[in-house]
Write an enzyme that holds these catalytic residues in place. Structure first.
Site, PDB file in Angstrom:
ATOM      1  N   ASN A   9       0.879  -1.170   0.000  1.00 25.84           N
ATOM      2  CA  ASN A   9       0.000   0.000   0.000  1.00 25.84           C
ATOM      3  C   ASN A   9       0.915   1.219   0.000  1.00 25.84           C
ATOM      4  O   ASN A   9       1.510   1.557   1.018  1.00 25.84           O
ATOM      5  CB  ASN A   9      -0.883  -0.040   1.258  1.00 25.84           C
ATOM      6  CG  ASN A   9      -1.862   1.119   1.305  1.00 25.84           C
ATOM      7  OD1 ASN A   9      -1.861   1.992   0.441  1.00 25.84           O
ATOM      8  ND2 ASN A   9      -2.700   1.135   2.324  1.00 25.84           N
ATOM      9  N   ARG A  94      -2.634  -2.193  -3.415  1.00 24.78           N
ATOM     10  CA  ARG A  94      -3.807  -1.344  -3.275  1.00 24.78           C
ATOM     11  C   ARG A  94      -3.739  -0.271  -4.359  1.00 24.78           C
ATOM     12  O   ARG A  94      -2.738   0.449  -4.463  1.00 24.78           O
ATOM     13  CB  ARG A  94      -3.787  -0.668  -1.914  1.00 24.78           C
ATOM     14  CG  ARG A  94      -4.951   0.251  -1.774  1.00 24.78           C
ATOM     15  CD  ARG A  94      -4.903   1.075  -0.558  1.00 24.78           C
ATOM     16  NE  ARG A  94      -6.254   1.475  -0.248  1.00 24.78           N
ATOM     17  CZ  ARG A  94      -6.654   1.837   0.934  1.00 24.78           C
ATOM     18  NH1 ARG A  94      -5.825   1.834   1.935  1.00 24.78           N
ATOM     19  NH2 ARG A  94      -7.893   2.202   1.136  1.00 24.78           N
ATOM     20  N   HIS A 182     -12.781   3.450  -0.377  1.00 23.31           N
ATOM     21  CA  HIS A 182     -12.714   2.615   0.832  1.00 23.31           C
ATOM     22  C   HIS A 182     -13.344   1.239   0.597  1.00 23.31           C
ATOM     23  O   HIS A 182     -13.783   0.577   1.545  1.00 23.31           O
ATOM     24  CB  HIS A 182     -13.382   3.296   2.053  1.00 23.31           C
ATOM     25  CG  HIS A 182     -12.615   4.451   2.585  1.00 23.31           C
ATOM     26  ND1 HIS A 182     -13.216   5.634   2.974  1.00 23.31           N
ATOM     27  CD2 HIS A 182     -11.286   4.637   2.773  1.00 23.31           C
ATOM     28  CE1 HIS A 182     -12.293   6.487   3.389  1.00 23.31           C
ATOM     29  NE2 HIS A 182     -11.110   5.905   3.268  1.00 23.31           N
ATOM     30  N   ARG A 242      -9.370  16.801   4.759  1.00 19.70           N
ATOM     31  CA  ARG A 242     -10.201  17.034   3.566  1.00 19.70           C
ATOM     32  C   ARG A 242     -11.565  17.585   3.981  1.00 19.70           C
ATOM     33  O   ARG A 242     -12.101  17.204   5.020  1.00 19.70           O
ATOM     34  CB  ARG A 242     -10.402  15.726   2.796  1.00 19.70           C
ATOM     35  CG  ARG A 242      -9.184  15.304   2.010  1.00 19.70           C
ATOM     36  CD  ARG A 242      -9.374  13.937   1.382  1.00 19.70           C
ATOM     37  NE  ARG A 242      -8.570  12.926   2.045  1.00 19.70           N
ATOM     38  CZ  ARG A 242      -8.691  11.621   1.863  1.00 19.70           C
ATOM     39  NH1 ARG A 242      -9.593  11.152   1.028  1.00 19.70           N
ATOM     40  NH2 ARG A 242      -7.916  10.771   2.513  1.00 19.70           N
ATOM     41  N   GLU A 381      -8.027  -4.104   5.462  1.00 20.70           N
ATOM     42  CA  GLU A 381      -7.974  -3.938   4.005  1.00 20.70           C
ATOM     43  C   GLU A 381      -6.901  -4.820   3.376  1.00 20.70           C
ATOM     44  O   GLU A 381      -7.071  -5.343   2.277  1.00 20.70           O
ATOM     45  CB  GLU A 381      -7.694  -2.458   3.676  1.00 20.70           C
ATOM     46  CG  GLU A 381      -8.876  -1.574   4.036  1.00 20.70           C
ATOM     47  CD  GLU A 381      -8.492  -0.137   4.334  1.00 20.70           C
ATOM     48  OE1 GLU A 381      -7.746   0.091   5.311  1.00 20.70           O
ATOM     49  OE2 GLU A 381      -8.936   0.755   3.607  1.00 20.70           O
TER      50      GLU A 381
END
Ligand code: ADP
Length: 402
Positions: A9, A94, A182, A242, A381
């Site tokens: 990742n 990823r 996600h 964000r 994940e």
């Protein structure tokens, strides 16, 4: 030799990795996990075993700079020293954006790399970093199978209406639509719901992935029907830095009246907004909670975060036609007792009732009564990437054998 999968990742200055044993028929088993940080500057490497015991740490300082390529080759050489009868057989990556082309994980070849490059404009802050290790492996470890696993793919089950912006038709045809992100996290939660509560696996469930990045996903029978992130990972909930959903008019105002360049406006929305922007203090929930009693701006940032989560959950309850379960996951969702309590208080109208004592101990089931249930479920994940990589490899071997 036990075959192992490497899961990568990659971020702008970091490379997270996990190594999984791939035993026949069994779930991939985590063996080692680690991180390179500060790449391109003072780089730091740490690797732990599956129980979290640190096996090795190293820092590169001064002129001896380390980028993604050096980090990857260091990892390969570390693995060869530590491999204990293990042999890397594939790398799973990823990749944030699969666009409309990739609705499932894919074995990487030159044409896949080229198609992934075309998606860079859709995720300019993430996609280039995700693609870099793929290119490095193709160059430095030719022949190593690589699988790209996408954050967008899980949402491909959404209806046309759920993914549509109210923009002219030709914009939709050129790919301007809601994608959602996600997805690897939501895939994991969906896959384990049956282990927590079989009724939820077939019910109307809202998953709140609350980390530095934050979004919500509405699951019906375990598949995504709506989500708060849209075209980019900027939409929906406010996050660490964000802004989440804002009126598009604000962007024109920033460009025209405030004379910001597109890059500057993007920097404001991605890096200087959210919890950090509102508090003026930090993007980190632990820091904000620590100051909330004495610092009104820290409290205001948290209150805004909770308000927006609660409001957006209301919208997903409407999309689902009701709610049977709510799942909290990721850094804040798994750890911040107060955020869970405050969100649950705002959702009392749905029948969700908090068990305060169990919430304090982390659940997993934090609701009481006969209404909808609330759970705390740690996400994973990387395991989803390992699962997807293995399944793509299995398909490849079956093809070769036939
Ligand atoms: P990322 O999106 O970078 O993977 P994480 O899922 O690790 O982010 O979540 C990071 C967020 O989780 C930060 O805001 C951090 O403060 C918060 N967090 C982590 N541990 C705790 C804790 N014990 N209590 C409250 N917040 C926490």
């Amino acid at each position: 030799m036990t075959p192992v999968l490497i899961v990568l990742n990659a971020g702008s200055s970091s490379l997270k990795f996990q190594v999984y044993d791939m035993l026949d028929g069994a779930e991939p088993q985590l063996v080692w996990k680690g991180l390179y940080e500060g790449l391109g500057d003072t780089a730091h490497f740490i690797v732990k075993d599956a129980d979290g015991t640190i096996l090795e740490e190293k820092t590169w300082v001064g002129g001896n700079q380390t980028g993604h390529e050096e980090a990857l080759m260091h990892l390969v050489s570390w693995l060869s020293q530590f491999r204990e009868e293990r042999k890397p057989v594939a790398i799973g990556h990823r990749v944030v954006h699969g666009g409309e082309t990739f609705s499932a994980p894919v074995l990487v070849d030159e044409s896949v790399v080229q198609r992934l490059e075309l998606l860079v404009p859709l995720a300019p802050l993430h996609q280039p970093h995700n693609l870099e290790p793929i290119r490095i492996v193709r160059r430095r470890l030719p022949g190593m199978p690589q699988v790209a696993c996408f954050d967008t793919a899980f949402h491909q089950t959404q209806s046309d209406i759920a993914t549509l912006f109210a923009l002219p038709r030709e914009m939709r045809e050129s790919g301007v639509r809601r994608y959602g992100f996600h997805g690897l996290s939501y895939d994991y939660i969906s896959s384990v719901l049956k282990d927590y509560e079989p009724r939820l696996a077939e019910g109307r469930v809202i998953v709140a992935h609350l980390g530095n990045g934050a979004s919500l996903c509405a699951l019906k029978d375990g598949v995504s029907v709506a989500t708060t992130m849209g075209f980019s990972a900027l939409d929906g909930l406010p996050m660490g830095t964000r802004c989440g959903a804002i009126d598009a008019g604000v962007v024109f105002y920033m460009l025209r009246e405030m004379k910001l360049s597109p890059d500057e406006a993007e920097g404001v929305l991605y890096k200087r907004s959210g919890l950090l922007g509102v508090s003026g203090l930090s993007n980190d929930m632990r820091v904000l909670r620590g100051h909330a009693a004495t610092n009104a701006d820290a409290k205001r940032a948290i209150d805004m975060f909770v308000y927006r989560i609660t409001r957006e959950i209301g919208s997903l309850v409407a999309a689902l036609g009701g709610i049977d379960g709510l799942v909290f996951t990721a850094g804040i969702g798994e750890n911040d007792v107060a955020t869970r309590a405050e969100v649950m208080a705002g959702l009392a109208w749905t029948g969700l009732t908090l068990d305060d004592a169990i919430n304090r101990t982390g659940g997993p089931c934090i609701s009481s009564g006969d209404g909808p249930m609330a759970w705390v479920i740690p996400t994973n994940e990387e395991l989803v990437i390992a699962r997807q990589t293995r399944s793509v490899l299995g398909g490849m071997q079956a093809k070769l054998a036939s």
